[in-house]
Design an enzyme around this catalytic site. Sequence first.
Site, mmCIF file in Angstrom:
data_model
loop_
_atom_site.group_PDB
_atom_site.id
_atom_site.type_symbol
_atom_site.label_atom_id
_atom_site.label_comp_id
_atom_site.label_asym_id
_atom_site.label_seq_id
_atom_site.Cartn_x
_atom_site.Cartn_y
_atom_site.Cartn_z
ATOM 1 N N LYS A 17 -12.838 -28.624 -25.474
ATOM 2 C CA LYS A 17 -14.434 -29.531 -24.580
ATOM 3 C C LYS A 17 -14.894 -30.509 -25.879
ATOM 4 O O LYS A 17 -15.896 -32.173 -25.846
ATOM 5 C CB LYS A 17 -15.565 -28.627 -24.124
ATOM 6 N N ARG A 93 -24.243 -23.543 -18.454
ATOM 7 C CA ARG A 93 -23.548 -22.580 -18.175
ATOM 8 C C ARG A 93 -23.480 -20.974 -17.646
ATOM 9 O O ARG A 93 -23.850 -20.349 -17.268
ATOM 10 C CB ARG A 93 -23.607 -21.941 -19.599
ATOM 11 N N ARG A 129 -8.196 -20.834 -34.366
ATOM 12 C CA ARG A 129 -8.958 -21.733 -34.654
ATOM 13 C C ARG A 129 -9.462 -21.013 -35.913
ATOM 14 O O ARG A 129 -10.110 -19.794 -35.861
ATOM 15 C CB ARG A 129 -10.016 -22.205 -33.089
ATOM 16 N N ARG A 161 -14.792 -18.397 -37.226
ATOM 17 C CA ARG A 161 -15.885 -18.155 -35.974
ATOM 18 C C ARG A 161 -16.258 -16.436 -35.968
ATOM 19 O O ARG A 161 -15.108 -16.003 -35.696
ATOM 20 C CB ARG A 161 -16.226 -19.116 -36.196
ATOM 21 N N ARG A 172 -17.015 -13.982 -24.293
ATOM 22 C CA ARG A 172 -16.800 -15.268 -23.133
ATOM 23 C C ARG A 172 -16.113 -15.640 -22.788
ATOM 24 O O ARG A 172 -16.580 -16.189 -21.614
ATOM 25 C CB ARG A 172 -17.005 -16.130 -25.292
HETATM 26 P P1 AMP Z 1 -19.936 -22.728 -27.598
HETATM 27 O O1 AMP Z 1 -19.679 -23.474 -29.200
HETATM 28 O O2 AMP Z 1 -19.854 -23.343 -26.874
HETATM 29 O O3 AMP Z 1 -18.833 -21.816 -27.779
HETATM 30 O O4 AMP Z 1 -21.233 -22.368 -27.741
HETATM 31 C C1 AMP Z 1 -21.530 -20.752 -29.303
HETATM 32 C C2 AMP Z 1 -22.194 -20.054 -28.514
HETATM 33 O O5 AMP Z 1 -23.457 -20.454 -28.625
HETATM 34 C C3 AMP Z 1 -21.757 -19.044 -27.176
HETATM 35 O O6 AMP Z 1 -21.080 -18.218 -27.024
HETATM 36 C C4 AMP Z 1 -23.359 -18.661 -26.653
HETATM 37 O O7 AMP Z 1 -23.797 -17.917 -27.026
HETATM 38 C C5 AMP Z 1 -24.347 -19.835 -27.091
HETATM 39 N N1 AMP Z 1 -24.353 -21.099 -26.389
HETATM 40 C C6 AMP Z 1 -24.044 -22.264 -26.433
HETATM 41 N N2 AMP Z 1 -24.417 -23.031 -25.131
HETATM 42 C C7 AMP Z 1 -24.855 -22.149 -24.565
HETATM 43 C C8 AMP Z 1 -25.574 -21.982 -22.860
HETATM 44 N N3 AMP Z 1 -25.149 -23.167 -22.819
HETATM 45 N N4 AMP Z 1 -26.433 -21.399 -22.564
HETATM 46 C C9 AMP Z 1 -26.057 -20.024 -23.514
HETATM 47 N N5 AMP Z 1 -26.135 -19.930 -24.353
HETATM 48 C C10 AMP Z 1 -25.006 -20.141 -25.047
#
Ligand code: AMP
Length: 218
Positions: A17, A93, A129, A161, A172
């Site tokens: 994404k 989400r 990654r 990360r 996740r």
């Molecule tokens: P991502 O880089 O999009 O995978 O986001 C990293 C982390 O940020 C996720 O594992 C969540 O802990 C938090 N996060 C990002 N977007 C959201 C969202 N829309 N709702 C809740 N937590 C989020």
Amino acid sequence: MNKPFRIAMLGKQGAGKGTQCSRISEQFQIPHVSTGDMLRSAVKAGTEFGLRASEFMERGDLVPDEVIIGAVVERLSQDDAVNSGYLLDGFPRTLAQAKALDSAIDQAVKLVINLEVATDVVLERLSSRRVCEGCGRTYSVSNPPTSPWHCDTCGGDVVQRADDKPEAISRRLALYDELTSPLIGWYSEKGILVTVEGSGDLDIVTSNIVKAIHSVEA
Ligand code: AMP
């Protein structure tokens, strides 16, 4: 689609994404609103929002809806998003987040892209990654920076990360199945969902997303 472009991209963690949203954001000049990036910068800056979010993020849990919804609503109220639209990456989400986006007056999403990639492919991508702590540039174990492990762009440390470690990855992906994948049916019933296969060549994936954007009339 006419301006303002209002697009959200769904897809498992590791589906690509971030990469695709950067390309589309540049091509169509739409603000790329990545909630993961917003949260990571807040954690780094030590803001109250970041402090509230960090424990959830490290475990691979979702940040509570009320915390993230407030931040997104505020971001979407800024001039660039009001005028040009938005390309949401990582939001919504949960159903509560999707409903909040729907009720953002005059800013409802026009197109939702479901970037589909098989789970074994995302598992492989996530575990290999590596990300620059300085600028966020992404590498992988098989595509490291020239001087390991310092970023080619900014010289920052390139690390794994915390939420790309195995326990957090399974958490996740389980949360994606449980809380986020129901949105696919929800948006499909509204007639605004397009699924794009995300595992092939990057340029082909981008061009299929561009076609989906052009297919929207309003
Ligand atoms: P991502 O880089 O999009 O995978 O986001 C990293 C982390 O940020 C996720 O594992 C969540 O802990 C938090 N996060 C990002 N977007 C959201 C969202 N829309 N709702 C809740 N937590 C989020």
